[in-house]
Design a protein around this motif. Structure first.
Motif, PDB file in Angstrom:
ATOM      1  N   LEU A   8      43.216  27.827  32.298  1.00 50.00           N
ATOM      2  CA  LEU A   8      43.198  26.484  31.735  1.00 50.00           C
ATOM      3  C   LEU A   8      41.834  25.872  32.018  1.00 50.00           C
ATOM      4  O   LEU A   8      41.117  26.346  32.902  1.00 50.00           O
ATOM      5  N   PRO A   9      41.493  24.814  31.320  1.00 53.10           N
ATOM      6  CA  PRO A   9      40.169  24.199  31.529  1.00 53.10           C
ATOM      7  C   PRO A   9      40.091  23.390  32.827  1.00 53.10           C
ATOM      8  O   PRO A   9      40.024  22.173  32.827  1.00 53.10           O
ATOM      9  N   PHE A  10      40.143  24.077  33.951  1.00 52.04           N
ATOM     10  CA  PHE A  10      40.041  23.411  35.244  1.00 52.04           C
ATOM     11  C   PHE A  10      38.591  23.023  35.496  1.00 52.04           C
ATOM     12  O   PHE A  10      37.701  23.856  35.371  1.00 52.04           O
ATOM     13  N   ARG A  11      38.370  21.776  35.885  1.00 55.44           N
ATOM     14  CA  ARG A  11      37.023  21.333  36.263  1.00 55.44           C
ATOM     15  C   ARG A  11      36.768  21.745  37.697  1.00 55.44           C
ATOM     16  O   ARG A  11      37.604  21.555  38.563  1.00 55.44           O
ATOM     17  N   ALA A  22      48.930  12.913  39.636  1.00 56.69           N
ATOM     18  CA  ALA A  22      49.545  12.310  40.822  1.00 56.69           C
ATOM     19  C   ALA A  22      51.004  11.947  40.558  1.00 56.69           C
ATOM     20  O   ALA A  22      51.868  12.159  41.412  1.00 56.69           O
ATOM     21  N   GLU A  23      51.282  11.429  39.373  1.00 57.22           N
ATOM     22  CA  GLU A  23      52.668  11.105  39.017  1.00 57.22           C
ATOM     23  C   GLU A  23      53.506  12.375  38.929  1.00 57.22           C
ATOM     24  O   GLU A  23      54.660  12.394  39.375  1.00 57.22           O
ATOM     25  N   CYS A  24      52.951  13.416  38.374  1.00 55.27           N
ATOM     26  CA  CYS A  24      53.649  14.700  38.282  1.00 55.27           C
ATOM     27  C   CYS A  24      53.946  15.235  39.686  1.00 55.27           C
ATOM     28  O   CYS A  24      55.034  15.734  39.955  1.00 55.27           O
ATOM     29  N   TYR A  25      53.001  15.103  40.589  1.00 54.75           N
ATOM     30  CA  TYR A  25      53.205  15.522  41.974  1.00 54.75           C
ATOM     31  C   TYR A  25      54.348  14.728  42.610  1.00 54.75           C
ATOM     32  O   TYR A  25      55.202  15.289  43.285  1.00 54.75           O
ATOM     33  N   GLN A  26      54.361  13.424  42.378  1.00 59.24           N
ATOM     34  CA  GLN A  26      55.378  12.558  42.980  1.00 59.24           C
ATOM     35  C   GLN A  26      56.785  12.919  42.539  1.00 59.24           C
ATOM     36  O   GLN A  26      57.730  12.798  43.319  1.00 59.24           O
ATOM     37  N   ILE A  27      56.945  13.367  41.301  1.00 55.92           N
ATOM     38  CA  ILE A  27      58.279  13.745  40.819  1.00 55.92           C
ATOM     39  C   ILE A  27      58.523  15.245  40.960  1.00 55.92           C
ATOM     40  O   ILE A  27      59.462  15.785  40.395  1.00 55.92           O
ATOM     41  N   LYS A  28      57.645  15.898  41.740  1.00 60.28           N
ATOM     42  CA  LYS A  28      57.760  17.327  42.041  1.00 60.28           C
ATOM     43  C   LYS A  28      57.788  18.193  40.783  1.00 60.28           C
ATOM     44  O   LYS A  28      58.550  19.143  40.681  1.00 60.28           O
ATOM     45  N   SER A  29      56.970  17.818  39.816  1.00 58.44           N
ATOM     46  CA  SER A  29      56.828  18.550  38.550  1.00 58.44           C
ATOM     47  C   SER A  29      58.165  18.732  37.825  1.00 58.44           C
ATOM     48  O   SER A  29      58.381  19.720  37.137  1.00 58.44           O
ATOM     49  N   ASN A  30      59.042  17.761  37.976  1.00 60.64           N
ATOM     50  CA  ASN A  30      60.340  17.788  37.299  1.00 60.64           C
ATOM     51  C   ASN A  30      60.192  17.115  35.945  1.00 60.64           C
ATOM     52  O   ASN A  30      60.187  15.890  35.848  1.00 60.64           O
ATOM     53  N   CYS A  31      60.103  17.906  34.912  1.00 64.14           N
ATOM     54  CA  CYS A  31      59.831  17.388  33.568  1.00 64.14           C
ATOM     55  C   CYS A  31      60.909  16.417  33.076  1.00 64.14           C
ATOM     56  O   CYS A  31      60.609  15.516  32.296  1.00 64.14           O
ATOM     57  N   GLU A  32      62.139  16.583  33.530  1.00 63.07           N
ATOM     58  CA  GLU A  32      63.213  15.689  33.097  1.00 63.07           C
ATOM     59  C   GLU A  32      62.977  14.251  33.562  1.00 63.07           C
ATOM     60  O   GLU A  32      63.521  13.324  32.990  1.00 63.07           O
ATOM     61  N   LYS A  33      62.166  14.055  34.597  1.00 62.32           N
ATOM     62  CA  LYS A  33      61.859  12.723  35.107  1.00 62.32           C
ATOM     63  C   LYS A  33      60.541  12.180  34.563  1.00 62.32           C
ATOM     64  O   LYS A  33      60.149  11.070  34.885  1.00 62.32           O
ATOM     65  N   CYS A  34      59.860  12.946  33.743  1.00 67.46           N
ATOM     66  CA  CYS A  34      58.513  12.603  33.289  1.00 67.46           C
ATOM     67  C   CYS A  34      58.532  11.900  31.931  1.00 67.46           C
ATOM     68  O   CYS A  34      59.042  12.429  30.948  1.00 67.46           O
ATOM     69  N   ILE A  40      56.160  13.498  24.531  1.00 73.58           N
ATOM     70  CA  ILE A  40      55.279  14.451  23.858  1.00 73.58           C
ATOM     71  C   ILE A  40      55.861  15.858  23.744  1.00 73.58           C
ATOM     72  O   ILE A  40      55.816  16.474  22.680  1.00 73.58           O
ATOM     73  N   PHE A  41      56.407  16.374  24.821  1.00 73.51           N
ATOM     74  CA  PHE A  41      56.733  17.798  24.852  1.00 73.51           C
ATOM     75  C   PHE A  41      58.203  18.152  24.637  1.00 73.51           C
ATOM     76  O   PHE A  41      58.509  19.276  24.258  1.00 73.51           O
ATOM     77  N   GLN A  42      59.110  17.254  24.893  1.00 75.97           N
ATOM     78  CA  GLN A  42      60.527  17.585  24.857  1.00 75.97           C
ATOM     79  C   GLN A  42      60.969  18.165  23.518  1.00 75.97           C
ATOM     80  O   GLN A  42      61.717  19.123  23.472  1.00 75.97           O
ATOM     81  N   ASN A  43      60.507  17.607  22.440  1.00 71.22           N
ATOM     82  CA  ASN A  43      60.898  18.072  21.117  1.00 71.22           C
ATOM     83  C   ASN A  43      59.774  18.824  20.423  1.00 71.22           C
ATOM     84  O   ASN A  43      59.666  18.817  19.204  1.00 71.22           O
ATOM     85  N   SER A  44      58.974  19.491  21.202  1.00 75.63           N
ATOM     86  CA  SER A  44      57.818  20.211  20.680  1.00 75.63           C
ATOM     87  C   SER A  44      57.880  21.664  21.120  1.00 75.63           C
ATOM     88  O   SER A  44      58.497  21.999  22.126  1.00 75.63           O
ATOM     89  N   LYS A  45      57.226  22.520  20.392  1.00 74.93           N
ATOM     90  CA  LYS A  45      57.152  23.919  20.812  1.00 74.93           C
ATOM     91  C   LYS A  45      56.059  24.125  21.860  1.00 74.93           C
ATOM     92  O   LYS A  45      55.956  25.163  22.477  1.00 74.93           O
ATOM     93  N   ASN A  46      55.235  23.099  22.071  1.00 73.18           N
ATOM     94  CA  ASN A  46      54.185  23.160  23.086  1.00 73.18           C
ATOM     95  C   ASN A  46      54.770  22.953  24.476  1.00 73.18           C
ATOM     96  O   ASN A  46      55.763  22.266  24.647  1.00 73.18           O
ATOM     97  N   GLU A  47      54.117  23.524  25.463  1.00 78.58           N
ATOM     98  CA  GLU A  47      54.570  23.426  26.839  1.00 78.58           C
ATOM     99  C   GLU A  47      53.597  22.572  27.649  1.00 78.58           C
ATOM    100  O   GLU A  47      52.386  22.721  27.535  1.00 78.58           O
ATOM    101  N   CYS A  48      54.134  21.686  28.475  1.00 79.29           N
ATOM    102  CA  CYS A  48      53.297  20.894  29.364  1.00 79.29           C
ATOM    103  C   CYS A  48      52.762  21.804  30.461  1.00 79.29           C
ATOM    104  O   CYS A  48      53.490  22.582  31.054  1.00 79.29           O
TER     105      CYS A  48
END
Length: 68
Positions: A8-11, A22-34, A40-48
């Motif tokens: 991925l394009p990591f700087r 930081a928000e993703c870290y706080q919810i422990k990468s639980n997409c259902e809480k995001c 953006i991603f729930q109804n998409s074929k793309n993956e976060c």
């Protein structure tokens, strides 16, 4: 979960956590809480891929500040 980070394009010169990671870290990468996942991603074929950036930030910077 983060054993093999994808290409991925990591700087390389990051100095601080961005708000979304930081928000993703706080919810422990639980997409259902995001909010972004639901909008953006729930109804998409793309993956976060934010969970991979979270791991990258943890490896480079440690835990974000003000995470309670």
């Amino acid at each position: 979960m983060y054993d093999d980070l994808p290409h991925l394009p990591f700087r390389k010169n990051i100095k601080q956590w961005n708000r979304t990671a930081a928000e993703c870290y706080q919810i422990k990468s639980n997409c259902e809480k995001c909010f972004l996942y639901k909008v953006i991603f729930q109804n998409s074929k793309n993956e976060c891929k934010m969970k991979y950036f979270v791991q990258y930030y943890l490896d480079k910077l440690g835990k974000p500040r003000n995470t309670g």
